[in-house]
Scaffold this active site. Structure first.
Site, PDB file in Angstrom:
ATOM      1  N   HIS A   1      -8.900   1.507  -3.760  1.00  0.00           N
ATOM      2  CA  HIS A   1      -8.698   2.903  -3.397  1.00  0.00           C
ATOM      3  C   HIS A   1      -7.919   3.014  -2.083  1.00  0.00           C
ATOM      4  O   HIS A   1      -7.006   3.840  -1.963  1.00  0.00           O
ATOM      5  CB  HIS A   1     -10.042   3.612  -3.263  1.00  0.00           C
ATOM      6  CG  HIS A   1     -10.765   3.744  -4.568  1.00  0.00           C
ATOM      7  ND1 HIS A   1     -12.060   4.223  -4.661  1.00  0.00           N
ATOM      8  CD2 HIS A   1     -10.388   3.453  -5.836  1.00  0.00           C
ATOM      9  CE1 HIS A   1     -12.436   4.234  -5.928  1.00  0.00           C
ATOM     10  NE2 HIS A   1     -11.436   3.756  -6.655  1.00  0.00           N
TER      11      HIS A   1
ATOM     12  N   SER B   1      -7.876   5.024 -10.664  1.00  0.00           N
ATOM     13  CA  SER B   1      -8.184   5.610  -9.359  1.00  0.00           C
ATOM     14  C   SER B   1      -7.282   5.077  -8.252  1.00  0.00           C
ATOM     15  O   SER B   1      -7.057   5.774  -7.251  1.00  0.00           O
ATOM     16  CB  SER B   1      -9.654   5.370  -8.992  1.00  0.00           C
ATOM     17  OG  SER B   1      -9.997   4.013  -9.136  1.00  0.00           O
TER      18      SER B   1
END
Length: 222
Positions: free
Chosen positions: A175, A124
């Site tokens: 992230h 991610s």
């Protein structure tokens, strides 16, 4: 699948590597592949250990291919399959690979610096970077399709970050780092759609910012 491999070989290779690593974890750890020990041994980021032993800096890359549980793996694998193919058409094979890896490294640098006592892993970091980079190309470019995709990605990023705030188990720091890396990569990695989207001085400035930011955070973390 054969057509996807022909058009987007980098995406398919990354997906295969990610899948093989995940399956190897399941086989070697027999139901315990989601433990911190398993994730760490397969290359997960653990900032405190990297700070103790800087020779472990290779962990800035390996967490991209390591996942914690089936849900984590399936979600990221599906995202890579669909989003990666589009991004590979935008940047081309080599520049897409650079975007994917450099975004992941930036995410792991942020994890190393801001949450050193957390064992983290997952694609991610790279995927958020790809989302962010596509958003930039859509915003500054003239292609109506990419503009629409960019707007959708912008909403997707906002929703995911909001969700991260209420899910302590998800590494929001990684992230955010991936997003920052992707934003900078979007400027210094020219696309096949519009190679002159940014001026040379803007590209060099973005590249310098990427290098300085990540080197500085690593230096301060060690």
């Amino acid at each position: 699948m054969r057509d996807a491999l022909r058009k987007s070989p980098v995406t398919m290779i990354l997906l295969a590597m990610t899948t093989l690593v995940f399956l190897a974890m399941q086989v070697l750890y027999l139901g315990n592949a989601s433990t911190g020990t398993a994730v760490f041994n397969f290359g997960g980021m653990y900032g405190a250990y990297v700070a103790y032993d800087p020779s472990q800096l290779w962990r800035l890359v390996t967490p991209i291919f390591v996942h914690i549980g089936w849900q984590h793996f399936i979600f990221n694998a599906l995202t890579l399959y669909f989003v990666g193919q589009l991004a590979e058409q935008i940047w081309g094979h080599h520049k897409f690979l650079a975007l994917y890896v450099l975004s992941g490294i930036a995410g792991n640098v942020f994890t190393l610096f801001f949450t050193p006592n957390v064992i983290a892993a997952g694609a991610s970091t790279s995927l958020f970077g790809v989302f962010a980079a596509t958003m930039v190309v859509g915003y500054f470019g003239k292609d109506p399709f990419l503009k629409e995709v960019g707007r959708n990605y912008q909403i997707l990023i906002a929703i995911n970050l909001l969700f991260n705030l209420f899910s302590p188990s998800i590494g929001i720091v990684g992230h955010i780092g991936g997003i920052v890396g992707g934003l900078l990569c979007a400027v210094f990695l020219p696309t096949q759609v519009d190679e002159k989207l940014f001026q040379p001085w803007q590209r060099w400035l973005a590249l310098a910012a990427y290098i300085i930011l990540n080197v500085l955070l690593v230096f301060l973390a060690l």
